[in-house]
Scaffold this motif. Structure first.
Motif, PDB file in Angstrom:
ATOM      1  N   ASP A 136       0.828  -1.208   0.000  1.00  0.00           N
ATOM      2  CA  ASP A 136       0.000   0.000   0.000  1.00  0.00           C
ATOM      3  C   ASP A 136       0.867   1.264   0.000  1.00  0.00           C
ATOM      4  O   ASP A 136       0.542   2.255  -0.665  1.00  0.00           O
ATOM      5  CB  ASP A 136      -0.932   0.002   1.207  1.00  0.00           C
ATOM      6  N   TYR A 156     -10.825   0.495  -7.764  1.00  0.00           N
ATOM      7  CA  TYR A 156     -10.216  -0.747  -8.247  1.00  0.00           C
ATOM      8  C   TYR A 156      -9.603  -1.586  -7.122  1.00  0.00           C
ATOM      9  O   TYR A 156      -9.154  -2.704  -7.368  1.00  0.00           O
ATOM     10  CB  TYR A 156      -9.112  -0.441  -9.259  1.00  0.00           C
ATOM     11  N   MET A 157      -9.587  -1.032  -5.904  1.00  0.00           N
ATOM     12  CA  MET A 157      -8.849  -1.667  -4.815  1.00  0.00           C
ATOM     13  C   MET A 157      -9.737  -1.957  -3.609  1.00  0.00           C
ATOM     14  O   MET A 157      -9.258  -2.031  -2.472  1.00  0.00           O
ATOM     15  CB  MET A 157      -7.670  -0.783  -4.397  1.00  0.00           C
ATOM     16  N   PRO A 160      -8.825  -6.159  -2.854  1.00  0.00           N
ATOM     17  CA  PRO A 160      -7.661  -6.524  -3.677  1.00  0.00           C
ATOM     18  C   PRO A 160      -7.278  -7.994  -3.544  1.00  0.00           C
ATOM     19  O   PRO A 160      -7.367  -8.577  -2.471  1.00  0.00           O
ATOM     20  CB  PRO A 160      -6.556  -5.611  -3.146  1.00  0.00           C
ATOM     21  N   HIS A 162      -4.404  -9.600  -3.551  1.00  0.00           N
ATOM     22  CA  HIS A 162      -2.972  -9.767  -3.332  1.00  0.00           C
ATOM     23  C   HIS A 162      -2.640 -11.245  -3.089  1.00  0.00           C
ATOM     24  O   HIS A 162      -3.431 -11.983  -2.492  1.00  0.00           O
ATOM     25  CB  HIS A 162      -2.510  -8.950  -2.127  1.00  0.00           C
ATOM     26  N   HIS A 260       0.996  -7.300  -5.732  1.00  0.00           N
ATOM     27  CA  HIS A 260      -0.019  -6.307  -5.382  1.00  0.00           C
ATOM     28  C   HIS A 260      -1.004  -6.238  -6.543  1.00  0.00           C
ATOM     29  O   HIS A 260      -0.625  -5.863  -7.664  1.00  0.00           O
ATOM     30  CB  HIS A 260       0.649  -4.951  -5.151  1.00  0.00           C
ATOM     31  N   PRO A 262      -5.288  -5.646  -8.044  1.00  0.00           N
ATOM     32  CA  PRO A 262      -6.581  -4.992  -7.813  1.00  0.00           C
ATOM     33  C   PRO A 262      -7.663  -6.008  -7.460  1.00  0.00           C
ATOM     34  O   PRO A 262      -7.397  -7.217  -7.363  1.00  0.00           O
ATOM     35  CB  PRO A 262      -6.868  -4.335  -9.163  1.00  0.00           C
ATOM     36  N   SER A 263      -8.877  -5.520  -7.286  1.00  0.00           N
ATOM     37  CA  SER A 263     -10.010  -6.394  -7.010  1.00  0.00           C
ATOM     38  C   SER A 263     -10.269  -7.322  -8.198  1.00  0.00           C
ATOM     39  O   SER A 263      -9.945  -6.999  -9.347  1.00  0.00           O
ATOM     40  CB  SER A 263     -11.268  -5.560  -6.745  1.00  0.00           C
ATOM     41  N   THR A 266     -11.482  -6.459 -12.055  1.00  0.00           N
ATOM     42  CA  THR A 266     -11.163  -5.093 -12.443  1.00  0.00           C
ATOM     43  C   THR A 266     -10.742  -5.083 -13.911  1.00  0.00           C
ATOM     44  O   THR A 266      -9.945  -5.915 -14.341  1.00  0.00           O
ATOM     45  CB  THR A 266     -10.013  -4.539 -11.578  1.00  0.00           C
TER      46      THR A 266
END
Length: 308
Positions: A136, A156-157, A160, A162, A260, A262-263, A266
């Motif tokens: 982040d 978009y996050m 997320p 990850h 890392h 995004p959702s 996305t």
């Protein structure tokens, strides 16, 4: 900006405690697509514990490891055996064993919880949580370096996806699966915003702007960051993704990679601030959900294949 020496190029090194860190990250993202981070806040002893936990898992008999096999039903959490991931650049497979832990979109169709797949990796799970905090921070710096508002990427996050990857490269694995190349992982760009890597032995290589391969040294006091496809696609090429590979493995090696992302689902496409008459969109929209999974299945030989 400080630098860490390598065979071909000085790799940018950013001190996250410095007031210059945002500007330095932005410059590295635009010029190179990769950099080291220091004073990142991730405890060195936690990274060491994660390496030891990963090594312990991979030294188990295969019969124990396949109890955690990854599949579509597990949302690809879990174990991928040697060579299961097929190469896109040669006829063999990737010369490593792999494991994934991290975020999911909800209940797993496997009938097991995500915690089942995390169970062998409690230290790595703790490291994953620290990496999300670091991720982040890096992402915020990347956005600020683009002169965008802090909430530009908030839509978009929200959830997320990850992930933490745990790869084991053993000497001789390439020969064991009859590979005809000397590198252990094929050249590729990650489907992620960026990746943060710790390696206990050298082996990672990134490609410079000129096309030469740069050997990334293993560093106990730094983590290595390189940009993925989504950062490049969102910024219409203002930020550069990093083509990378793992070269020949002269000693057994472990790589821990935090991605890392995004959702789920996305759609990543060039954003308005980076598009105008002189700079039309250079990349098509990409759905990070179903399109990503379909691409993996077509490239990697079916639903049991493992995503990068």
């Amino acid at each position: 900006m400080n630098h860490v020496s390598s065979a071909d190029l000085a790799i940018p090194s950013v001190d996250l405690s410095s007031t210059k860190s945002v500007a330095e990250i932005s410059e590295a993202c635009r010029q190179h697509g990769f950099f080291f981070v220091r004073n990142h806040g991730v405890p060195v002893d936690l990274v060491a514990s994660a390496f030891e936990e990963t090594r312990k898992f991979y030294l188990q008999p295969l019969g124990e490891k396949i109890k955690f096999n990854a599949s579509v039903a597990s949302q690809f959490l879990g174990y991928r055996s040697l060579g299961r991931e097929k190469s896109t650049s040669h006829t063999g497979g990737e010369a490593c064993e792999q494991y994934r832990i991290g975020r999911t979109t909800g209940a797993l169709a496997s009938g097991r919880s995500a915690d089942f797949y995390h169970e062998p990796f409690r230290q790595c799970a703790a490291l994953f949580e620290r990496m999300t905090v670091l991720g982040d921070r890096i992402f915020s710096a990347c956005v600020e370096g683009l002169a965008l508002s802090g909430d530009s990427f908030a839509p978009y996050m929200k959830s997320p996806m990850h992930r933490l990857g745990l790869n084991y490269y053993k000497v001789g694995y390439g020969a064991e699966i009859a590979n005809t190349v000397d590198y252990a992982m094929s050249p590729h760009v990650d489907h992620a915003i960026f990746t943060v890597i710790a390696q206990d032995e050298p082996g990672l290589e990134v490609q410079s702007y000129s096309g030469s391969w740069i050997h990334v040294p293993a560093a106990t006091d730094a983590l290595f960051v390189f940009l993925g496809d989504y950062a490049q696609r969102w910024t219409n090429g203002a930020y550069r993704s990093a083509l990378h590979r793992v070269g020949p493995v002269p000693v057994d090696r472990i790589s821990i990679q935090y991605k890392h992302r995004p959702s789920y689902s996305t759609v990543v496409a060039p954003l308005d601030p980076f598009v105008d008459e002189e700079n039309p969109p250079r990349y098509d929209p990409f759905d990070t959900g179903s399109l990503y999974e379909s691409l993996l299945e077509s490239l990697l030989g079916g639903p049991e294949a493992a995503p990068r």
